[in-house]
Design an enzyme around this catalytic site. Structure first.
Site, mmCIF file in Angstrom:
data_model
loop_
_atom_site.group_PDB
_atom_site.id
_atom_site.type_symbol
_atom_site.label_atom_id
_atom_site.label_comp_id
_atom_site.label_asym_id
_atom_site.label_seq_id
_atom_site.Cartn_x
_atom_site.Cartn_y
_atom_site.Cartn_z
ATOM 1 N N CYS A 46 1.000 -1.162 0.033
ATOM 2 C CA CYS A 46 -0.114 0.239 -0.084
ATOM 3 C C CYS A 46 0.887 1.358 0.089
ATOM 4 C CB CYS A 46 -0.964 -0.002 1.142
ATOM 5 S SG CYS A 46 -2.152 -1.214 1.289
ATOM 6 N N THR A 47 1.957 1.151 0.673
ATOM 7 C CA THR A 47 2.950 2.443 0.787
ATOM 8 C C THR A 47 3.501 2.553 -0.456
ATOM 9 O OG1 THR A 47 3.142 2.198 3.217
ATOM 10 C CG2 THR A 47 4.980 3.548 1.933
#
Length: 154
Positions: A46-47
């Site tokens: 996600c990052t």
């Protein structure tokens, strides 16, 4: 089942990381919206995905596209993550009722209690022009999003 291309995008209002309400319908007639559901703040994939969006945000803004990130995280964790990573676009909390908007879009994973990686490009009329759903551990190919954004002009 995920929201399909050509259908009207379900409207919603969610709080951002400053606990300010953001309604999808507020962009209607003004801006296209790239709606990016992701499992959890601070997780590796996600990052990486949202950092890529952050780094390429000007390309979306040049095409009149508002990026909205959505997860089931609390506004507090979203704010900490946005500050840590320097995300300049809204991160919206689908925390309570837990995953209700993700469920409306067909991307809520009830077993794990998270949003799958759903991506929806919504035009200024509120119609879904691109839809993609990936499993939690499966990164997205953002080049497909850019092609969909470019196709909005034609």
């Amino acid at each position: 089942m995920a929201v399909e291309v050509g259908s009207e995008a379900p409207d919603f209002t969610l709080n951002d990381y400053n606990k300010q309400p953001v309604a999808l319908s507020s962009f209607r007639g003004e801006r296209n919206v790239l709606l990016v559901f992701y499992p959890f703040a601070f997780s590796g994939i996600c990052t990486g995905e949202l950092c890529q969006v952050r780094d390429e945000l000007a390309a979306y803004e040049d095409e009149n596209v508002q990026v909205l990130g959505v997860s089931v995280d609390t506004p507090f964790s979203l704010k900490a993550w946005a500050e840590q990573q320097g995300y300049p676009f809204p991160l919206l909390s689908d925390f309570w009722p837990h995953g209700a908007v993700a469920a409306e879009y067909g991307v809520f994973n009830e077993t794990a209690g998270l949003a799958n990686r759903g991506t929806f490009l919504i035009d200024t009329a509120g119609v879904v022009r691109y839809a993609e759903v990936n499993a939690p551990g499966e990164p997205r190919d953002q080049e497909a999003w850019k092609k969909a954004v470019a196709a909005l002009k034609s």
